[in-house]
Design a protein around this motif. Sequence first.
Motif: not given
Lengths: 136, 413
Positions: B208-225, B244-246
Motif C-alpha cells: 500500500v505504501g508503494r501504491l500511495a508513494g507520497d507523504y501527501w497521499r492518504v490510503p483508505v482500506l476497505t474490506g477487512l473482516r 511510501g513515506s506515508v
Amino acid sequence: MTEFLARSAMGAPVRGTAMVASDGFSARYDLDRIKGVFVRPGHKLEGRAYSGMILVMDRAKGGVATAWMLREMASRGIVPAALVFNTVNPIMVQGAAFGDITMMSGFDVDITQVVQDGAVVELDTTPDRKLLRIIG
Amino acid sequence: MQLDEEAEAMRRGAHGRARQWAIEHQLRVGRYFGAQQMVRVDQAHIMADTESLGAVGVDWLESLAALPPEERRVRIPTITDPRGTDFTRTAALRHEEWMLDLERRAIAAFEAMGILMTNTCINYQTIMPPVFGEHVAYGDTGVVIYCNSVLGARSNFEGGPSALAAGLTGRTPSYGFHLDQQRRGSLLVELSWQPDALHEWGALGGVVGRLAGDYWRVPVLTGLRQAPTSDQMKHFGAAMASFGSVAMFHIEGVTPECRSLADVFDGGMPPERHRVTPDDVQRLLASYNDGADGVDVVVFSAPQLSLLEMQQVADLLDGRRVVTPLLAITSPQVKPDADRLGLTARIEAAGATVLSGMCFYQSYAREMAEAHGWKRLVTNSAKLTNIIGGYGYRPVLLSAEQCVEAACQGCIP
C-alpha cells in the motif's frame, strides 16, 4: 535557456551539474554517506557518487534521520550541492533547513523528465522567482 | 506566518538562544509549506541516534545544553526514540568506544535539556498515547503514522531538529496533518482478505505504501473482516511509512476518522481505486528471497517488540537452541516486564539475545555488519527489510516462526 518555476525553495542560489533520476531519496535508506555513493540495491543511482551534484529526484522518502544527516554530511563536505524534487516530505525540508542545504520542489512538469542527467542547471531561490534554469 | 506575542518574543531572543533558534527553524520549515500560523503541541518525540547525528550533531546538542537552565529546558513533555546501543550489551554488539562516547554525550545533553530518555519507537503502546484530536510533534515515521491513523492524533513527520524545536517552543508549524483537509482520503484500496501474521501485515503496508508513494497521499482500506490488533497496525503502518513515506491511513469501520468511506471522501467517489490481493503480498515477500539459504543474523526489531511479541518469540524458542545469532529488541518499558515474566530468560536460554532501548537499524548497523561479518539478515519486519539494504545487508522477510527456524537451523527453512 529553459526555466521552470517551483512552488517552494530555500537556501542560497546554486549552479552545478544535475544528477537526475525518477526515484525517491532518503539519506538513511539509499546512501553510503561515508563514501558519498548511492548504495541501495535497485536504486536508479546505485553506484554513483553524489557529492557536489544537484540531485534532481522524484520524491523524498521516509526516514526521519535525514533531518540530522544532511547537516552531518555537509560538515564533512560530502553532500549534494542542492536537492530538487517533484514532491518533498517534511523531513527533507527540515533537514535542508537545519543543514542549510539549498532545496527546491513542486513544478508544473515532472522535473526528472525535463532535466537531462549531466545538464548544468542553476537554482534561483530568491523568494519572488524560485526558478530552475537549464544552462547547458 | 503569524506568531503570537510569546512566539514573537522567542524570535527576538527574549526567551534565550535555544528558543530563538527553534522558532527561526520552525519559521523556515513553515514558510516552505505555506503554513499560516503555529499550533500548540502537547508532546514531542525526538529521533536522535548518534549514527544520524554524527559528531557535528552531538557538538550542536552540547552547545544547547551548555546554555543556562532557563534557556535550554524544553517546555512540554519531550521523549526520545531508540538510542544507538544497549549499554548492557555493547561487547556483544561490538559497538566501539567512539560510538559509546557519542551516545553518552548525546544523552547527557538531552538530559540537561529536561528531555526524558524513553528510548522507544512504541511510545503509543507504552508511554502515553495521544488522544483523538491532540496535536503532537513526533519523530519516527512509525510513531507518526500509528498516532495519526489509529488514535486520531495530529502530527507531521518531525525530524530530530524539528521535534526538539517543538519541545523548546511548545509549538509547531500548522501545515500537513495538523489540518483537516490533509486528512482526507486520496486513494481507495480494496481487500477481499485479511493478513494474519505480522510479517504479512508489514508486507501489506509495503504494498500500500508503494501504491500511495507520497507523504501527501492518504490510503483508505476497505474490506477487512475484523479490526487488526495493535501489533498488526504497528507493523502495517511502520512499513507503509517506510515504503511510501506515508503519514496516515484510514481503515473503513476501524480507524476513528473513517466510520464509513463517506467520512473521508466527502461523500463522493474515491479519486483512485486499487485492489490488493494475497498475490501482491507474496510478490513483495518473494522479492527479498534471492534463493540462497544462508543466514548470518536473525533480527526481531523495527519497531521494538511489544510484550506480546516478546512472548511469541519466547514461545517459539522454548526447548530450542539457536546456531545463528538471534536478536530480540524491545523498549526499556517492556524489558522489565519481560524480565519479571520470565520471557527474557526463556529467550536467552535458547542462546538468543534480548536488547532494549535501541533499534537495529538505528544502532550502527553498517559497522555491526562489518564487525560480525553479517550480510544476510532474516526478519519478520517489513520496515527493516526496506531500510537495511542501504547498510549492505541482504534481507529476507519471513514469518516469526520461520525466523526462529532459520536461527535454529542456520539456514532459510
